[in-house]
Write an enzyme that holds these catalytic residues in place. Structure first.
Site, PDB file in Angstrom:
ATOM      1  N   ARG A 157     -38.063 -45.464  17.297  1.00  0.00           N
ATOM      2  CA  ARG A 157     -37.896 -45.687  15.851  1.00  0.00           C
ATOM      3  C   ARG A 157     -39.218 -45.899  15.105  1.00  0.00           C
ATOM      4  NH1 ARG A 157     -33.822 -48.798  17.961  1.00  0.00           N
ATOM      5  NH2 ARG A 157     -31.771 -47.824  17.775  1.00  0.00           N
ATOM      6  N   LYS A 161     -46.568 -36.998   5.012  1.00  0.00           N
ATOM      7  CA  LYS A 161     -45.527 -36.031   5.362  1.00  0.00           C
ATOM      8  C   LYS A 161     -45.778 -35.545   6.782  1.00  0.00           C
ATOM      9  CE  LYS A 161     -44.083 -33.785   1.028  1.00  0.00           C
ATOM     10  NZ  LYS A 161     -44.016 -32.468   0.364  1.00  0.00           N
ATOM     11  N   GLU A 169     -57.175 -25.318  -0.589  1.00  0.00           N
ATOM     12  CA  GLU A 169     -56.507 -26.572  -0.972  1.00  0.00           C
ATOM     13  C   GLU A 169     -57.471 -27.498  -1.733  1.00  0.00           C
ATOM     14  OE1 GLU A 169     -53.289 -26.801  -0.638  1.00  0.00           O
ATOM     15  OE2 GLU A 169     -52.640 -25.955   1.290  1.00  0.00           O
ATOM     16  N   ASN A 174     -47.705 -28.495  -5.003  1.00  0.00           N
ATOM     17  CA  ASN A 174     -47.189 -27.174  -4.641  1.00  0.00           C
ATOM     18  C   ASN A 174     -47.750 -26.064  -5.526  1.00  0.00           C
ATOM     19  OD1 ASN A 174     -45.496 -28.147  -2.553  1.00  0.00           O
ATOM     20  ND2 ASN A 174     -44.133 -28.932  -4.150  1.00  0.00           N
ATOM     21  N   HIS A 189     -45.697 -19.388   0.063  1.00  0.00           N
ATOM     22  CA  HIS A 189     -44.674 -19.466   1.110  1.00  0.00           C
ATOM     23  C   HIS A 189     -43.925 -18.141   1.245  1.00  0.00           C
ATOM     24  CE1 HIS A 189     -44.646 -24.116   0.627  1.00  0.00           C
ATOM     25  NE2 HIS A 189     -45.514 -23.733   1.544  1.00  0.00           N
ATOM     26  N   ARG A 206     -45.568 -35.466  -7.271  1.00  0.00           N
ATOM     27  CA  ARG A 206     -46.076 -34.959  -5.978  1.00  0.00           C
ATOM     28  C   ARG A 206     -45.854 -33.451  -5.887  1.00  0.00           C
ATOM     29  NH1 ARG A 206     -46.256 -37.698   0.055  1.00  0.00           N
ATOM     30  NH2 ARG A 206     -47.315 -35.929   1.011  1.00  0.00           N
ATOM     31  N   HIS A 211     -52.654 -20.000   5.758  1.00  0.00           N
ATOM     32  CA  HIS A 211     -51.970 -20.692   4.664  1.00  0.00           C
ATOM     33  C   HIS A 211     -52.842 -20.705   3.402  1.00  0.00           C
ATOM     34  CE1 HIS A 211     -49.417 -23.524   2.595  1.00  0.00           C
ATOM     35  NE2 HIS A 211     -50.410 -24.383   2.497  1.00  0.00           N
ATOM     36  N   HIS A 242     -48.018 -22.586  -4.292  1.00  0.00           N
ATOM     37  CA  HIS A 242     -47.310 -22.542  -3.016  1.00  0.00           C
ATOM     38  C   HIS A 242     -45.996 -21.767  -3.031  1.00  0.00           C
ATOM     39  CE1 HIS A 242     -50.355 -25.253  -1.663  1.00  0.00           C
ATOM     40  NE2 HIS A 242     -49.800 -25.415  -0.479  1.00  0.00           N
ATOM     41  N   LYS A 249     -55.480 -36.038  -3.888  1.00  0.00           N
ATOM     42  CA  LYS A 249     -54.240 -36.148  -3.118  1.00  0.00           C
ATOM     43  C   LYS A 249     -53.771 -37.602  -3.085  1.00  0.00           C
ATOM     44  CE  LYS A 249     -51.162 -34.857   0.140  1.00  0.00           C
ATOM     45  NZ  LYS A 249     -50.827 -33.870   1.144  1.00  0.00           N
ATOM     46  N   GLU A 300     -42.041 -37.603  -3.404  1.00  0.00           N
ATOM     47  CA  GLU A 300     -41.873 -36.354  -4.154  1.00  0.00           C
ATOM     48  C   GLU A 300     -40.629 -36.325  -5.037  1.00  0.00           C
ATOM     49  OE1 GLU A 300     -43.119 -32.857  -2.033  1.00  0.00           O
ATOM     50  OE2 GLU A 300     -42.219 -31.525  -3.521  1.00  0.00           O
TER      51      GLU A 300
HETATM   52  P1  NAD Z   1     -54.159 -25.923  12.706  1.00  0.00           P
HETATM   53  O1  NAD Z   1     -53.962 -27.343  13.051  1.00  0.00           O
HETATM   54  O2  NAD Z   1     -53.354 -24.927  13.439  1.00  0.00           O
HETATM   55  O3  NAD Z   1     -55.703 -25.567  12.882  1.00  0.00           O
HETATM   56  C1  NAD Z   1     -56.125 -24.250  12.661  1.00  0.00           C
HETATM   57  C2  NAD Z   1     -56.783 -23.648  13.908  1.00  0.00           C
HETATM   58  O4  NAD Z   1     -58.066 -24.243  14.091  1.00  0.00           O
HETATM   59  C3  NAD Z   1     -56.027 -23.897  15.198  1.00  0.00           C
HETATM   60  O5  NAD Z   1     -56.143 -22.761  16.012  1.00  0.00           O
HETATM   61  C4  NAD Z   1     -56.791 -25.061  15.826  1.00  0.00           C
HETATM   62  O6  NAD Z   1     -56.664 -25.082  17.223  1.00  0.00           O
HETATM   63  C5  NAD Z   1     -58.186 -24.764  15.406  1.00  0.00           C
HETATM   64  N1  NAD Z   1     -59.056 -25.918  15.269  1.00  0.00           N
HETATM   65  C6  NAD Z   1     -58.742 -27.132  14.794  1.00  0.00           C
HETATM   66  N2  NAD Z   1     -59.834 -27.890  14.684  1.00  0.00           N
HETATM   67  C7  NAD Z   1     -60.875 -27.147  15.104  1.00  0.00           C
HETATM   68  C8  NAD Z   1     -62.269 -27.376  15.199  1.00  0.00           C
HETATM   69  N3  NAD Z   1     -62.819 -28.535  14.802  1.00  0.00           N
HETATM   70  N4  NAD Z   1     -63.041 -26.382  15.657  1.00  0.00           N
HETATM   71  C9  NAD Z   1     -62.504 -25.183  16.011  1.00  0.00           C
HETATM   72  N5  NAD Z   1     -61.198 -24.903  15.933  1.00  0.00           N
HETATM   73  C10 NAD Z   1     -60.387 -25.874  15.473  1.00  0.00           C
HETATM   74  O7  NAD Z   1     -53.906 -25.641  11.155  1.00  0.00           O
HETATM   75  P2  NAD Z   1     -54.374 -26.327   9.804  1.00  0.00           P
HETATM   76  O8  NAD Z   1     -54.776 -25.210   8.937  1.00  0.00           O
HETATM   77  O9  NAD Z   1     -55.336 -27.427   9.996  1.00  0.00           O
HETATM   78  O10 NAD Z   1     -53.008 -26.960   9.281  1.00  0.00           O
HETATM   79  C11 NAD Z   1     -51.892 -26.157   8.987  1.00  0.00           C
HETATM   80  C12 NAD Z   1     -50.648 -26.978   9.173  1.00  0.00           C
HETATM   81  O11 NAD Z   1     -50.696 -28.096   8.301  1.00  0.00           O
HETATM   82  C13 NAD Z   1     -49.360 -26.233   8.858  1.00  0.00           C
HETATM   83  O12 NAD Z   1     -48.440 -26.437   9.895  1.00  0.00           O
HETATM   84  C14 NAD Z   1     -48.874 -26.900   7.575  1.00  0.00           C
HETATM   85  O13 NAD Z   1     -47.470 -26.913   7.488  1.00  0.00           O
HETATM   86  C15 NAD Z   1     -49.431 -28.275   7.716  1.00  0.00           C
HETATM   87  N6  NAD Z   1     -49.631 -28.961   6.444  1.00  0.00           N
HETATM   88  C16 NAD Z   1     -49.093 -30.188   6.295  1.00  0.00           C
HETATM   89  C17 NAD Z   1     -49.258 -30.888   5.115  1.00  0.00           C
HETATM   90  C18 NAD Z   1     -48.702 -32.254   4.992  1.00  0.00           C
HETATM   91  O14 NAD Z   1     -48.742 -32.837   3.909  1.00  0.00           O
HETATM   92  N7  NAD Z   1     -48.199 -32.825   6.053  1.00  0.00           N
HETATM   93  C19 NAD Z   1     -49.996 -30.333   4.064  1.00  0.00           C
HETATM   94  C20 NAD Z   1     -50.559 -29.079   4.249  1.00  0.00           C
HETATM   95  C21 NAD Z   1     -50.369 -28.399   5.445  1.00  0.00           C
HETATM   96 ZN    ZN Z   2     -50.728 -26.090   1.266  1.00  0.00          ZN
END
Ligand code: NAD
Ligand code: ZN
Length: 360
Positions: free
Chosen positions: A120, A141, A183, A243, A250, A239, A263, A246, A225, A235
């Protein structure tokens, strides 16, 4: 530098600095968590780069577990989530155990959801390693994906702290810098015209960002943020401004198949489209062509023409933010000021057609 993230449910510190991963033990001591053991969750790309630094810097702990998932979006799955819970149970992690999310947004979302659900809810810390994670690591999130939709299974669950070592970003490939930078731009456009002006005059290429301006840009983006989630954690209102860009993003990601375009690239395309829609909707001139030129400087791609306006509209309407089938978009009134607006299908379809016609 220490920022404070305040949300309705929790207030926590965000430490940002060069090579601060080696100071993790003292950050944990500040939290007074009396943690019984630690589970570091990371991915196969980050593990060889940084896992050992973290482990050896956790000088006061005997029980340090680590679990490495495959790199990429695929790790936000039920089966990986299940395997992580099994691993935690097998190793008898308890309510005083601490989860450390060491990685990008994928790891933050996955590890955060593990922490939110195991017994939990147990404490967790975000250690972002991507530029994009300046967005995902703040605000609480957390989620995994369902085959029927991205981020469909999740929670609002805030970390105990965020430790952002900017030195860890230097190993990122070019496309990941660009993705995260979209972003950063978004945060400026929705909230902070001065920050936009700074980006515009100081960051001409992604290489400019990698140099000494990174800390400032990150702290600014994070503070936008943080201000948004401080006012609206769950949200119900503003919040949704996050988007911006977005809705189309998406749709493009879904239309091409997840992972085909980053993304941030999709968000960049989506923001340009939102600016075009805003110009038409409000009957104003936001200088769309200037924005397009500016985005080209960073090599953001153009809208994938092959998807076509009809399919894109259809996919936009599937977006979580659509309510009773009617499309809602975040539109820009002026730089730094946006609002959520209901838009009708035909108007969006026509605007999509115009946008697609401009692709060379
Ligand atoms: P990711 O975590 O997949 O990282 C991108 C790539 O870079 C991966 O292949 C990873 O292995 C590699 N990597 C990470 N750190 C590295 C480093 N220091 N050096 C070399 N390679 C590295 O993706 P991301 O772009 O960081 O995040 C995307 C995700 O975030 C999506 O799933 C999205 O839904 C989520 N997201 C969440 C929120 C939220 O509010 N929770 C907001 C935006 C995005
Ligand atoms: Zn985004």
């Amino acid at each position: 530098e220490t920022l404070t993230i305040s949300t309705a449910s929790k207030t926590y510190p965000l430490y940002i600095g060069d090579r601060i991963r080696f100071e993790i033990q003292s950050f944990l001591n500040n939290l007074n968590g009396n943690f019984s053991s630690i589970l570091i969750i990371t991915d196969s790309n980050v593990e060889p780069l940084f896992l050992n630094d973290i482990k050896t810097s956790l000088t006061d702990f005997e029980n340090i577990y680590s679990y490495v998932v495959p790199g990429g979006e695929g790790a936000k799955s039920f089966s990986v989530f299940y395997d992580l819970l099994t691993y935690a149970l097998e190793n008898e992690l308890d309510r005083k155990s601490l989860v450390i999310a060491l990685g990008g947004g994928v790891i933050g979302d996955l590890a955060g959801f593990v922490a939110a659900t195991y017994m939990r809810g147990i404490p967790f810390i975000q250690m972002p390693t991507t530029l994009l994670a300046h967005d995902s690591s703040v605000g609480g999130k957390v989620a995994i994906n369902h085959p029927l939709g991205k981020n469909m299974i999740g929670a609002f669950y805030q970390p105990e702290a965020v430790i952002y070592d900017t030195d860890m970003l230097l190993t990122l490939p070019e496309e990941q810098w660009r993705s995260g930078f979209a972003e950063v731009i978004k945060h400026a456009l929705i909230w902070d015209a001065d920050f936009y002006n700074w980006l515009h005059s100081e960051i001409h290429t992604l290489a400019d960002l990698r140099a000494e301006k990174l800390q400032y840009a990150l702290a600014k983006g994070i503070s936008v943020k943080a201000q948004v989630v401080a006012q609206d954690e769950k949200e119900s209102g503003i919040r949704a401004y996050l988007n911006f860009g977005h809705t189309l993003a998406h749709a493009i990601e879904a239309g091409l198949g997840y992972g085909k375009m980053s993304h941030g690239d999709a968000v960049a395309i989506g923001m340009l489209f939102a600016i075009r829609v805003s110009e038409e909707y409000y009957g104003i001139n936001l200088n769309l062509s200037k924005f397009k030129e500016w985005f080209k400087q960073y090599n953001f791609p153009q809208i994938p023409k092959e998807l076509g306006a009809d399919l894109l509209l259809q996919l936009m309407k599937k977006d979580k933010k659509a309510q009773n089938g009617s499309l809602r978009m975040v539109l820009m009134k002026t730089i730094g000021e946006v609002e959520t607006v209901k838009v009708n299908d035909e108007f969006i379809l026509n605007t999509l057609i115009k946008e697609l016609e401009e692709v060379q």
